[in-house]
Design a protein around this motif. Structure first.
Motif, PDB file in Angstrom:
ATOM      1  N   LEU A  10       0.823  -1.214   0.000  1.00 36.36           N
ATOM      2  CA  LEU A  10       0.000   0.000   0.000  1.00 36.36           C
ATOM      3  C   LEU A  10       0.857   1.264   0.000  1.00 36.36           C
ATOM      4  CD1 LEU A  10      -2.854  -1.035   2.462  1.00 36.36           C
ATOM      5  CD2 LEU A  10      -2.987  -0.811  -0.039  1.00 36.36           C
ATOM      6  N   ASN A  11       1.938   1.249   0.759  1.00 45.25           N
ATOM      7  CA  ASN A  11       2.815   2.418   0.784  1.00 45.25           C
ATOM      8  C   ASN A  11       3.599   2.577  -0.501  1.00 45.25           C
ATOM      9  OD1 ASN A  11       2.945   4.191   3.309  1.00 45.25           O
ATOM     10  ND2 ASN A  11       2.570   2.130   4.084  1.00 45.25           N
ATOM     11  N   GLY A  12       3.886   1.477  -1.183  1.00 48.13           N
ATOM     12  CA  GLY A  12       4.503   1.587  -2.504  1.00 48.13           C
ATOM     13  C   GLY A  12       3.590   2.339  -3.457  1.00 48.13           C
ATOM     14  N   ALA A  13       2.313   1.969  -3.455  1.00 43.97           N
ATOM     15  CA  ALA A  13       1.345   2.664  -4.306  1.00 43.97           C
ATOM     16  C   ALA A  13       1.206   4.122  -3.894  1.00 43.97           C
ATOM     17  CB  ALA A  13      -0.012   1.964  -4.234  1.00 43.97           C
ATOM     18  N   LEU A  14       1.125   4.371  -2.587  1.00 49.46           N
ATOM     19  CA  LEU A  14       0.982   5.741  -2.091  1.00 49.46           C
ATOM     20  C   LEU A  14       2.198   6.587  -2.450  1.00 49.46           C
ATOM     21  CD1 LEU A  14      -0.736   7.751  -0.486  1.00 49.46           C
ATOM     22  CD2 LEU A  14       0.364   6.882   1.600  1.00 49.46           C
ATOM     23  N   ALA A  20       3.993  11.370  -8.088  1.00 49.79           N
ATOM     24  CA  ALA A  20       3.368  11.920  -9.291  1.00 49.79           C
ATOM     25  C   ALA A  20       2.657  13.243  -8.990  1.00 49.79           C
ATOM     26  CB  ALA A  20       2.380  10.917  -9.878  1.00 49.79           C
ATOM     27  N   PHE A  21       2.003  13.311  -7.835  1.00 51.92           N
ATOM     28  CA  PHE A  21       1.344  14.551  -7.436  1.00 51.92           C
ATOM     29  C   PHE A  21       2.367  15.674  -7.314  1.00 51.92           C
ATOM     30  CE2 PHE A  21       0.021  17.396  -3.922  1.00 51.92           C
ATOM     31  CZ  PHE A  21      -1.050  18.005  -4.554  1.00 51.92           C
ATOM     32  N   GLY A  22       3.515  15.364  -6.736  1.00 50.34           N
ATOM     33  CA  GLY A  22       4.563  16.375  -6.613  1.00 50.34           C
ATOM     34  C   GLY A  22       5.074  16.818  -7.970  1.00 50.34           C
ATOM     35  N   ALA A  23       5.305  15.865  -8.852  1.00 48.41           N
ATOM     36  CA  ALA A  23       5.868  16.180 -10.166  1.00 48.41           C
ATOM     37  C   ALA A  23       4.891  16.941 -11.053  1.00 48.41           C
ATOM     38  CB  ALA A  23       6.313  14.899 -10.863  1.00 48.41           C
ATOM     39  N   SER A  42       9.210  11.523  -1.171  1.00 50.35           N
ATOM     40  CA  SER A  42       8.626  10.423  -1.935  1.00 50.35           C
ATOM     41  C   SER A  42       9.652   9.331  -2.240  1.00 50.35           C
ATOM     42  CB  SER A  42       7.943  10.923  -3.214  1.00 50.35           C
ATOM     43  OG  SER A  42       8.853  11.525  -4.084  1.00 50.35           O
ATOM     44  N   GLN A  43      10.921   9.709  -2.432  1.00 52.15           N
ATOM     45  CA  GLN A  43      11.951   8.692  -2.658  1.00 52.15           C
ATOM     46  C   GLN A  43      12.141   7.823  -1.418  1.00 52.15           C
ATOM     47  OE1 GLN A  43      15.396  10.905  -3.854  1.00 52.15           O
ATOM     48  NE2 GLN A  43      14.724  11.071  -5.976  1.00 52.15           N
ATOM     49  N   TYR A  44      12.293   8.469  -0.268  1.00 57.77           N
ATOM     50  CA  TYR A  44      12.458   7.695   0.966  1.00 57.77           C
ATOM     51  C   TYR A  44      11.209   6.882   1.279  1.00 57.77           C
ATOM     52  CZ  TYR A  44      17.043   9.384   2.328  1.00 57.77           C
ATOM     53  OH  TYR A  44      18.388   9.627   2.391  1.00 57.77           O
ATOM     54  N   HIS A  45      10.063   7.444   0.986  1.00 56.63           N
ATOM     55  CA  HIS A  45       8.803   6.732   1.181  1.00 56.63           C
ATOM     56  C   HIS A  45       8.807   5.445   0.351  1.00 56.63           C
ATOM     57  CE1 HIS A  45       4.118   7.265   1.324  1.00 56.63           C
ATOM     58  NE2 HIS A  45       4.490   6.077   1.722  1.00 56.63           N
ATOM     59  N   PHE A  46       9.178   5.568  -0.910  1.00 54.67           N
ATOM     60  CA  PHE A  46       9.173   4.394  -1.781  1.00 54.67           C
ATOM     61  C   PHE A  46      10.230   3.365  -1.373  1.00 54.67           C
ATOM     62  CE2 PHE A  46      10.076   2.021  -5.697  1.00 54.67           C
ATOM     63  CZ  PHE A  46       8.805   1.514  -5.924  1.00 54.67           C
ATOM     64  N   TYR A  47      11.440   3.830  -1.072  1.00 58.76           N
ATOM     65  CA  TYR A  47      12.485   2.890  -0.660  1.00 58.76           C
ATOM     66  C   TYR A  47      12.041   2.097   0.565  1.00 58.76           C
ATOM     67  CZ  TYR A  47      15.674   5.938  -3.363  1.00 58.76           C
ATOM     68  OH  TYR A  47      16.288   6.690  -4.325  1.00 58.76           O
ATOM     69  N   HIS A  48      11.406   2.775   1.483  1.00 58.32           N
ATOM     70  CA  HIS A  48      11.037   2.098   2.726  1.00 58.32           C
ATOM     71  C   HIS A  48       9.745   1.301   2.607  1.00 58.32           C
ATOM     72  CE1 HIS A  48      14.397   4.497   3.981  1.00 58.32           C
ATOM     73  NE2 HIS A  48      14.598   3.506   4.830  1.00 58.32           N
ATOM     74  N   ALA A  49       8.938   1.584   1.598  1.00 57.03           N
ATOM     75  CA  ALA A  49       7.828   0.691   1.285  1.00 57.03           C
ATOM     76  C   ALA A  49       8.401  -0.659   0.842  1.00 57.03           C
ATOM     77  CB  ALA A  49       6.944   1.288   0.184  1.00 57.03           C
ATOM     78  N   LEU A  50       9.440  -0.612   0.022  1.00 55.05           N
ATOM     79  CA  LEU A  50      10.118  -1.850  -0.386  1.00 55.05           C
ATOM     80  C   LEU A  50      10.767  -2.541   0.810  1.00 55.05           C
ATOM     81  CD1 LEU A  50      11.780  -0.693  -3.736  1.00 55.05           C
ATOM     82  CD2 LEU A  50       9.725  -2.101  -3.450  1.00 55.05           C
ATOM     83  N   ALA A  51      11.319  -1.743   1.726  1.00 55.24           N
ATOM     84  CA  ALA A  51      11.938  -2.314   2.926  1.00 55.24           C
ATOM     85  C   ALA A  51      10.902  -3.023   3.795  1.00 55.24           C
ATOM     86  CB  ALA A  51      12.654  -1.232   3.722  1.00 55.24           C
ATOM     87  N   LEU A  52       9.680  -2.498   3.852  1.00 54.36           N
ATOM     88  CA  LEU A  52       8.620  -3.181   4.599  1.00 54.36           C
ATOM     89  C   LEU A  52       8.309  -4.539   3.974  1.00 54.36           C
ATOM     90  CD1 LEU A  52       6.047  -0.340   5.361  1.00 54.36           C
ATOM     91  CD2 LEU A  52       7.750  -1.334   6.891  1.00 54.36           C
TER      92      LEU A  52
END
Length: 123
Positions: A10-14, A20-23, A42-52
């Motif tokens: 879910l956090n990967g999608a978010l 995309a909203f930022g860009a 958003s980069q750290y968010h995505f990296y850590h979604a993968l970490a989860l």
């Protein structure tokens, strides 16, 4: 571990949606410096979604409670780190930057806990 896997997905999608909203949605509305802050969030968010996802899979593979704890610490860090940066850009409240490092510390601790879980689980 299923909760971590679900939160990771879910956090990967978010993270992709917020990136995309930022860009596209924020580009004309905020300064280039604030846009860079949003991109970092958003980069750290995505990296850590993968970490989860990784923590959940490792917990499943090794039955490691430490991997589950590491995942929850990372999740908390992700919420505080990325969340404070998202809110800083959207609200203009610069004081939010003062709590961002607390999230960063939680992310680091989560990675170290994950390393410990792996070290203990490897034969």
């Amino acid at each position: 571990m299923n909760a971590l896997l679900t939160l990771g997905a879910l956090n990967g999608a978010l993270a992709v949606m917020l990136g995309a909203f930022g860009a596209h949605g924020l580009k004309a509305r905020v300064s280039p410096a604030d846009l860079a802050i949003w991109e970092t969030a958003s980069q750290y968010h995505f990296y850590h979604a993968l970490a989860l996802l990784l923590a959940g899979l490792l917990a499943r593979q090794f039955s490691a409670g430490a991997a589950i704890t590491a995942g929850w610490v990372m999740f908390a860090g992700m919420v505080v780190f990325s969340g404070s940066l998202y809110l800083l850009v959207l609200s203009g409240q610069r004081w939010l930057g003062a709590i961002t490092p607390l999230g960063g510390v939680a992310l680091i601790v989560g990675w170290l806990m994950l390393a410990w879980a792996l070290f203990r689980s490897v034969d």
